[in-house]
Write a protein that holds these residues in place. Structure first.
Motif, PDB file in Angstrom:
ATOM      1  N   GLY A 133       3.523  -2.239  -3.094  1.00 11.51           N
ATOM      2  CA  GLY A 133       3.958  -2.972  -2.041  1.00 11.51           C
ATOM      3  C   GLY A 133       2.869  -3.939  -1.877  1.00 11.51           C
ATOM      4  O   GLY A 133       1.754  -4.054  -2.240  1.00 11.51           O
ATOM      5  N   SER A 134       3.058  -4.917  -0.832  1.00 10.88           N
ATOM      6  CA  SER A 134       2.258  -5.812  -0.400  1.00 10.88           C
ATOM      7  C   SER A 134       2.130  -5.939   0.983  1.00 10.88           C
ATOM      8  O   SER A 134       3.133  -5.652   1.754  1.00 10.88           O
ATOM      9  N   LEU A 135       1.069  -6.373   1.434  1.00 12.51           N
ATOM     10  CA  LEU A 135       0.802  -6.545   2.751  1.00 12.51           C
ATOM     11  C   LEU A 135      -0.033  -7.536   3.253  1.00 12.51           C
ATOM     12  O   LEU A 135      -1.413  -7.705   2.363  1.00 12.51           O
TER      13      LEU A 135
ATOM     14  N   GLY B  34      -8.492  -8.313  -8.678  1.00 10.64           N
ATOM     15  CA  GLY B  34      -7.209  -8.580  -9.277  1.00 10.64           C
ATOM     16  C   GLY B  34      -6.028  -8.195  -8.367  1.00 10.64           C
ATOM     17  O   GLY B  34      -4.869  -8.624  -8.790  1.00 10.64           O
ATOM     18  N   ARG B  35      -6.191  -7.558  -7.417  1.00 10.00           N
ATOM     19  CA  ARG B  35      -4.936  -7.085  -6.467  1.00 10.00           C
ATOM     20  C   ARG B  35      -5.049  -7.665  -5.104  1.00 10.00           C
ATOM     21  O   ARG B  35      -3.952  -7.919  -4.564  1.00 10.00           O
TER      22      ARG B  35
ATOM     23  N   GLN C 132      -4.961 -10.535   1.684  1.00 13.33           N
ATOM     24  CA  GLN C 132      -3.746 -10.298   0.928  1.00 13.33           C
ATOM     25  C   GLN C 132      -3.663  -9.226   0.072  1.00 13.33           C
ATOM     26  O   GLN C 132      -4.662  -9.112  -0.789  1.00 13.33           O
ATOM     27  N   MET C 133      -3.014  -8.084  -0.069  1.00  9.79           N
ATOM     28  CA  MET C 133      -2.937  -7.092  -0.292  1.00  9.79           C
ATOM     29  C   MET C 133      -1.697  -6.661  -1.324  1.00  9.79           C
ATOM     30  O   MET C 133      -0.776  -6.775  -0.788  1.00  9.79           O
ATOM     31  N   ASN C 134      -1.852  -6.791  -2.553  1.00  8.64           N
ATOM     32  CA  ASN C 134      -0.908  -6.392  -3.591  1.00  8.64           C
ATOM     33  C   ASN C 134      -1.005  -5.324  -4.102  1.00  8.64           C
ATOM     34  O   ASN C 134      -2.236  -4.897  -4.388  1.00  8.64           O
ATOM     35  N   SER C 135      -0.069  -4.578  -4.720  1.00  7.39           N
ATOM     36  CA  SER C 135       0.131  -3.661  -5.687  1.00  7.39           C
ATOM     37  C   SER C 135      -0.634  -2.513  -4.918  1.00  7.39           C
ATOM     38  O   SER C 135      -1.932  -1.954  -5.449  1.00  7.39           O
ATOM     39  N   VAL C 136      -0.585  -2.156  -3.661  1.00  8.41           N
ATOM     40  CA  VAL C 136      -1.323  -1.101  -2.805  1.00  8.41           C
ATOM     41  C   VAL C 136      -1.212   0.121  -3.486  1.00  8.41           C
ATOM     42  O   VAL C 136      -0.137   0.473  -3.938  1.00  8.41           O
ATOM     43  N   LYS C 137      -1.969   1.101  -3.260  1.00  7.02           N
ATOM     44  CA  LYS C 137      -2.120   2.499  -3.621  1.00  7.02           C
ATOM     45  C   LYS C 137      -2.049   3.441  -2.494  1.00  7.02           C
ATOM     46  O   LYS C 137      -2.651   3.284  -1.558  1.00  7.02           O
TER      47      LYS C 137
ATOM     48  N   VAL D 241      -0.111   3.752   3.007  1.00  5.94           N
ATOM     49  CA  VAL D 241       0.635   3.358   1.816  1.00  5.94           C
ATOM     50  C   VAL D 241       1.290   4.760   1.341  1.00  5.94           C
ATOM     51  O   VAL D 241       0.724   5.658   1.338  1.00  5.94           O
ATOM     52  N   SER D 242       2.753   4.612   1.674  1.00  4.98           N
ATOM     53  CA  SER D 242       3.634   5.856   1.423  1.00  4.98           C
ATOM     54  C   SER D 242       3.672   5.858  -0.155  1.00  4.98           C
ATOM     55  O   SER D 242       4.183   5.202  -0.935  1.00  4.98           O
ATOM     56  N   SER D 243       3.799   7.198  -0.743  1.00  3.84           N
ATOM     57  CA  SER D 243       3.856   7.239  -2.252  1.00  3.84           C
ATOM     58  C   SER D 243       5.415   7.563  -2.447  1.00  3.84           C
ATOM     59  O   SER D 243       6.047   7.639  -1.529  1.00  3.84           O
TER      60      SER D 243
END
Length: 115
Positions: free
Chosen positions: A16-18, A64-65, A80-85, A113-115
């Motif tokens: 997701g993104s945050l 890149g993310r 901007q945080m995308n494709s978070v792990k 970040v929930s898995s």
């Protein structure tokens, strides 16, 4: 007196993104802003930085993310945080280096970040 106030942290799902925001006050021109992150018992690590002129620098794991930006007129920094792990669950800190090379930190905003 420099003050940095972060907002935007919270819970997000994997992939997701945050967006984090940092409101700065009391700062002067010719500065650098950025974001670091830290979990307990680990060293605080660089995420990204941006100069007043818009030159950016990213840690390899986030290239890149994540996108760092700033609005100089509003003294605001954004991440901007995308494709978070899941491993990016940390407390994220806003950082500011003044023209006199003095460092300032915000109080931190937690990101989970929930898995």
């Amino acid at each position: 007196q420099v003050q940095l106030v972060e907002s935007g942290g919270g819970l997000v799902q994997t992939g997701g993104s945050l967006r984090l925001s940092c409101a700065a006050s009391g700062i002067f021109s010719r500065n650098v802003m950025g974001w670091y992150r830290q979990v307990p018992e680990k060293q605080r690590e660089l995420v990204a930085t941006i100069t007043e002129g818009g030159i950016t620098n990213y840690a390899d794991p986030v290239k890149g993310r994540f996108t760092i930006s700033r609005d100089n007129a509003k003294n605001t920094g954004l991440l901007q945080m995308n494709s978070v792990k899941p491993e990016e669950t940390d407390v994220y800190y806003c950082w500011h280096r003044s023209r006199w090379s003095r460092d300032y930190w915000g109080q931190g905003t937690p990101v989970t970040v929930s898995s």
